[in-house]
Write an enzyme that holds these catalytic residues in place. Structure first.
Site, PDB file in Angstrom:
ATOM      1  N   SER A 103     -12.530  -7.842  -3.306  1.00 22.13           N
ATOM      2  CA  SER A 103     -12.218  -6.428  -3.047  1.00 22.13           C
ATOM      3  C   SER A 103     -12.610  -5.602  -4.269  1.00 22.13           C
ATOM      4  O   SER A 103     -12.593  -6.108  -5.395  1.00 22.13           O
ATOM      5  CB  SER A 103     -10.718  -6.292  -2.804  1.00 22.13           C
ATOM      6  OG  SER A 103     -10.329  -4.944  -2.897  1.00 22.13           O
ATOM      7  N   SER A 104     -12.888  -4.324  -4.049  1.00 24.86           N
ATOM      8  CA  SER A 104     -13.238  -3.459  -5.194  1.00 24.86           C
ATOM      9  C   SER A 104     -12.032  -3.248  -6.114  1.00 24.86           C
ATOM     10  O   SER A 104     -12.206  -2.795  -7.248  1.00 24.86           O
ATOM     11  CB  SER A 104     -13.766  -2.114  -4.696  1.00 24.86           C
ATOM     12  OG  SER A 104     -12.814  -1.480  -3.880  1.00 24.86           O
ATOM     13  N   CYS A 105     -10.809  -3.588  -5.659  1.00 24.96           N
ATOM     14  CA  CYS A 105      -9.652  -3.369  -6.533  1.00 24.96           C
ATOM     15  C   CYS A 105      -9.524  -4.428  -7.617  1.00 24.96           C
ATOM     16  O   CYS A 105      -8.632  -4.350  -8.448  1.00 24.96           O
ATOM     17  CB  CYS A 105      -8.370  -3.256  -5.726  1.00 24.96           C
ATOM     18  SG  CYS A 105      -7.844  -4.794  -5.010  1.00 24.96           S
TER      19      CYS A 105
ATOM     20  N   ASN B 178     -13.780  -0.034   0.135  1.00 25.48           N
ATOM     21  CA  ASN B 178     -12.797   0.190   1.212  1.00 25.48           C
ATOM     22  C   ASN B 178     -13.503   0.138   2.567  1.00 25.48           C
ATOM     23  O   ASN B 178     -14.451   0.880   2.793  1.00 25.48           O
ATOM     24  CB  ASN B 178     -12.120   1.556   1.048  1.00 25.48           C
ATOM     25  CG  ASN B 178     -11.150   1.596  -0.124  1.00 25.48           C
ATOM     26  OD1 ASN B 178     -11.363   0.927  -1.129  1.00 25.48           O
ATOM     27  ND2 ASN B 178     -10.102   2.366  -0.003  1.00 25.48           N
TER      28      ASN B 178
ATOM     29  N   HIS C  93      -4.532   1.287   5.632  1.00 25.19           N
ATOM     30  CA  HIS C  93      -5.304   2.037   4.633  1.00 25.19           C
ATOM     31  C   HIS C  93      -5.440   3.494   5.061  1.00 25.19           C
ATOM     32  O   HIS C  93      -5.121   3.858   6.204  1.00 25.19           O
ATOM     33  CB  HIS C  93      -6.689   1.398   4.474  1.00 25.19           C
ATOM     34  CG  HIS C  93      -6.645   0.073   3.798  1.00 25.19           C
ATOM     35  ND1 HIS C  93      -6.668  -1.125   4.503  1.00 25.19           N
ATOM     36  CD2 HIS C  93      -6.558  -0.275   2.496  1.00 25.19           C
ATOM     37  CE1 HIS C  93      -6.600  -2.128   3.649  1.00 25.19           C
ATOM     38  NE2 HIS C  93      -6.537  -1.648   2.420  1.00 25.19           N
TER      39      HIS C  93
ATOM     40  N   LYS D  18      -7.163 -12.029  -5.642  1.00 21.68           N
ATOM     41  CA  LYS D  18      -8.603 -12.021  -5.345  1.00 21.68           C
ATOM     42  C   LYS D  18      -9.413 -12.511  -6.552  1.00 21.68           C
ATOM     43  O   LYS D  18     -10.409 -13.237  -6.392  1.00 21.68           O
ATOM     44  CB  LYS D  18      -9.057 -10.616  -4.931  1.00 21.68           C
ATOM     45  CG  LYS D  18      -8.575 -10.218  -3.537  1.00 21.68           C
ATOM     46  CD  LYS D  18      -9.268 -11.074  -2.483  1.00 21.68           C
ATOM     47  CE  LYS D  18      -8.894 -10.703  -1.066  1.00 21.68           C
ATOM     48  NZ  LYS D  18      -9.484 -11.599  -0.065  1.00 21.68           N
TER      49      LYS D  18
ATOM     50  N   TYR E 292      -2.448  -8.048  -5.430  1.00 24.11           N
ATOM     51  CA  TYR E 292      -3.581  -8.369  -4.543  1.00 24.11           C
ATOM     52  C   TYR E 292      -4.843  -8.637  -5.375  1.00 24.11           C
ATOM     53  O   TYR E 292      -5.575  -9.600  -5.117  1.00 24.11           O
ATOM     54  CB  TYR E 292      -3.791  -7.201  -3.594  1.00 24.11           C
ATOM     55  CG  TYR E 292      -4.922  -7.355  -2.608  1.00 24.11           C
ATOM     56  CD1 TYR E 292      -4.837  -8.260  -1.559  1.00 24.11           C
ATOM     57  CD2 TYR E 292      -6.072  -6.574  -2.707  1.00 24.11           C
ATOM     58  CE1 TYR E 292      -5.865  -8.384  -0.633  1.00 24.11           C
ATOM     59  CE2 TYR E 292      -7.104  -6.691  -1.794  1.00 24.11           C
ATOM     60  CZ  TYR E 292      -6.996  -7.596  -0.760  1.00 24.11           C
ATOM     61  OH  TYR E 292      -8.013  -7.720   0.151  1.00 24.11           O
TER      62      TYR E 292
HETATM   63  O1  GFB Z   1      -6.461   3.341   1.474  1.00 23.34           O
HETATM   64  P1  GFB Z   1      -5.322   3.342   0.557  1.00 23.34           P
HETATM   65  O2  GFB Z   1      -3.992   2.982   1.129  1.00 23.34           O
HETATM   66  O3  GFB Z   1      -5.538   2.353  -0.637  1.00 23.34           O
HETATM   67  O4  GFB Z   1      -5.154   4.816  -0.089  1.00 23.34           O
HETATM   68  P2  GFB Z   1      -6.348   2.315  -2.036  1.00 23.34           P
HETATM   69  C1  GFB Z   1      -6.221   5.534  -0.610  1.00 23.34           C
HETATM   70  C2  GFB Z   1      -5.755   6.927  -1.021  1.00 23.34           C
HETATM   71  O5  GFB Z   1      -5.431   7.682   0.156  1.00 23.34           O
HETATM   72  C3  GFB Z   1      -4.517   6.979  -1.922  1.00 23.34           C
HETATM   73  C4  GFB Z   1      -4.191   8.324  -0.013  1.00 23.34           C
HETATM   74  O6  GFB Z   1      -4.701   8.002  -2.884  1.00 23.34           O
HETATM   75  C5  GFB Z   1      -3.421   7.375  -0.933  1.00 23.34           C
HETATM   76  O7  GFB Z   1      -2.326   8.058  -1.552  1.00 23.34           O
HETATM   77  N1  GFB Z   1      -3.562   8.581   1.302  1.00 23.34           N
HETATM   78  C6  GFB Z   1      -3.341   9.802   1.841  1.00 23.34           C
HETATM   79  C7  GFB Z   1      -3.085   7.669   2.176  1.00 23.34           C
HETATM   80  N2  GFB Z   1      -2.713   9.703   3.003  1.00 23.34           N
HETATM   81  C8  GFB Z   1      -2.538   8.383   3.256  1.00 23.34           C
HETATM   82  C9  GFB Z   1      -1.938   7.663   4.342  1.00 23.34           C
HETATM   83  O8  GFB Z   1      -1.440   8.213   5.323  1.00 23.34           O
HETATM   84  N3  GFB Z   1      -1.993   6.292   4.254  1.00 23.34           N
HETATM   85  C10 GFB Z   1      -2.549   5.648   3.192  1.00 23.34           C
HETATM   86  N4  GFB Z   1      -2.566   4.309   3.186  1.00 23.34           N
HETATM   87  N5  GFB Z   1      -3.094   6.323   2.133  1.00 23.34           N
HETATM   88  C11 GFB Z   1      -6.210  -0.183  -1.553  1.00 23.34           C
HETATM   89  C12 GFB Z   1      -5.477  -1.359  -2.151  1.00 23.34           C
HETATM   90  O9  GFB Z   1      -6.087   0.832  -2.457  1.00 23.34           O
HETATM   91  O10 GFB Z   1      -7.573  -0.436  -1.393  1.00 23.34           O
HETATM   92  C13 GFB Z   1      -5.820  -2.626  -1.529  1.00 23.34           C
HETATM   93  O11 GFB Z   1      -4.090  -1.103  -2.092  1.00 23.34           O
HETATM   94  C14 GFB Z   1      -7.279  -2.774  -1.179  1.00 23.34           C
HETATM   95  O12 GFB Z   1      -5.468  -3.612  -2.440  1.00 23.34           O
HETATM   96  C15 GFB Z   1      -7.900  -1.518  -0.618  1.00 23.34           C
HETATM   97  O13 GFB Z   1      -8.001  -3.175  -2.302  1.00 23.34           O
HETATM   98  C16 GFB Z   1      -9.397  -1.616  -0.476  1.00 23.34           C
HETATM   99  O14 GFB Z   1      -7.798   2.587  -1.847  1.00 23.34           O
HETATM  100  O15 GFB Z   1      -5.665   3.166  -3.065  1.00 23.34           O
END
Ligand code: GFB
Length: 297
Positions: A94-96, A152, A166, A127, A123
């Protein structure tokens, strides 16, 4: 989501010998069950697409489960694949895995050069352990175990759960629900300022197939689309696709996560791969899938 995209792609290419098991048939956290599966039907090629995944909130709240389940799943598969004599294995990272403040776009060489983003550290550590295990099998035993780092992802079969998914599927569902309920507000987490790169899962599947055919090095490979947008721009794009015309309301009590994670995709581009699904088109196609398969009417 990733596994089903790979199977779609393999079957479209004419493969008739894809071994697959769903969760009800094989518990990948069960070491002896996984060893038996591999011993009974030794595969030629293995793709480790299974993982416990989720968005920023669930990653942040359940570090124990993200560490334990992912370590168990990947350790069981990678070890059993080696014991069963698999010719090649592809592990999805993953990119994280990259440091929170890595240079942008992030080159593969940024791995382990700085502290991780705290919301998904568990996570990411799991990975990174998977990458290192593949590299260890390559170095110690000459195995062709390769690892790819997708940005993502989104697409059919994603999770649309509002708490654990996500950002892209969560906002698609929120916009759809707000529209069908005639609401005029849509709540978006954080400040809307973080930048994210989104790749359709079918583009990831084509990259994985190419690497299975042409790439044997244990050095990791990034897979992305080469462009990122802010969460605000994503929310606006999704509202346009869904046809929701209300107001975006920002919930600053929710974390932003890492400010930016755009991958440097020079390496995969050099293998003549490029993404084919533009973001707006991919979101529209995913929304159609959601309407047909997940939406409550
Ligand atoms: O996609 P996401 O949950 O994960 O959130 P990450 C990306 C951004 O979208 C964050 C915002 O800044 C969230 O605060 N966001 C806005 C929201 N509204 C929402 C919502 O309704 N739901 C969600 N989920 N986010 C993940 C990692 O990080 O990336 C995993 O936690 C994984 O480990 C994945 O690597 C690819 O991009 O921040």
């Amino acid at each position: 989501m990733v596994g089903s995209a790979l199977v779609r792609r393999l079957e479209a290419e004419g493969f008739t010998n894809v071994l697959k098991r769903d969760r009800s048939q094989l518990d990948l956290t069960d070491e002896s069950a996984v060893a038996k599966f591999f011993a009974d039907e030794p595969p030629d090629v293995v793709v480790v697409a299974a993982a416990k995944v989720g968005g920023i909130k669930t990653n942040n709240e359940y570090p124990v489960e993200f560490l334990l389940e992912n370590l168990r799943i990947q350790n069981n598969i990678i070890r059993s694949a080696f014991e069963a004599g698999a010719r090649k294995l592809l592990f999805l990272g993953s990119s994280c895995i990259y440091p929170k403040f890595a240079p942008q776009p992030i080159p593969e060489t940024a791995l382990l050069t700085g502290p991780l983003e705290p919301t998904n550290e568990a996570y990411a550590i799991a990975k990174i352990a998977g990458i290192k295990l593949c590299q260890a099998y390559a170095r110690e035993y000459g195995a062709t175990f390769i690892s790819v780092m997708p940005t993502n992802l989104y697409g059919p079969n994603d999770s649309f759960d509002l708490e654990t998914s996500h950002v892209l599927p969560a906002l698609l569902r929120k916009a759809h629900d707000a529209k069908t309920r005639n609401e005029n507000k849509l709540i978006v987490w954080g400040t809307g300022k973080p930048r994210r790169e989104f790749l359709h899962v079918d583009d990831l599947a084509s990259a994985c197939l190419l690497l299975l055919e042409k790439y044997d090095s244990p050095e990791i490979v990034n897979i992305g689309c080469g462009e990122d947008i802010t969460v605000r721009e994503l929310a606006e794009l999704i509202c346009g696709v869904v046809g929701f015309n209300g107001e975006l309301v920002w919930d600053a009590t929710k974390p932003d996560g890492t400010p930016r994670k755009l991958l440097d995709i020079t390496k995969i581009r050099a293998l003549s791969w490029q993404p084919t699904i533009p973001l707006r088109q991919g979101i529209a196609q995913t929304y159609e899938w959601f309407l047909a398969n997940r939406a409550v009417r």
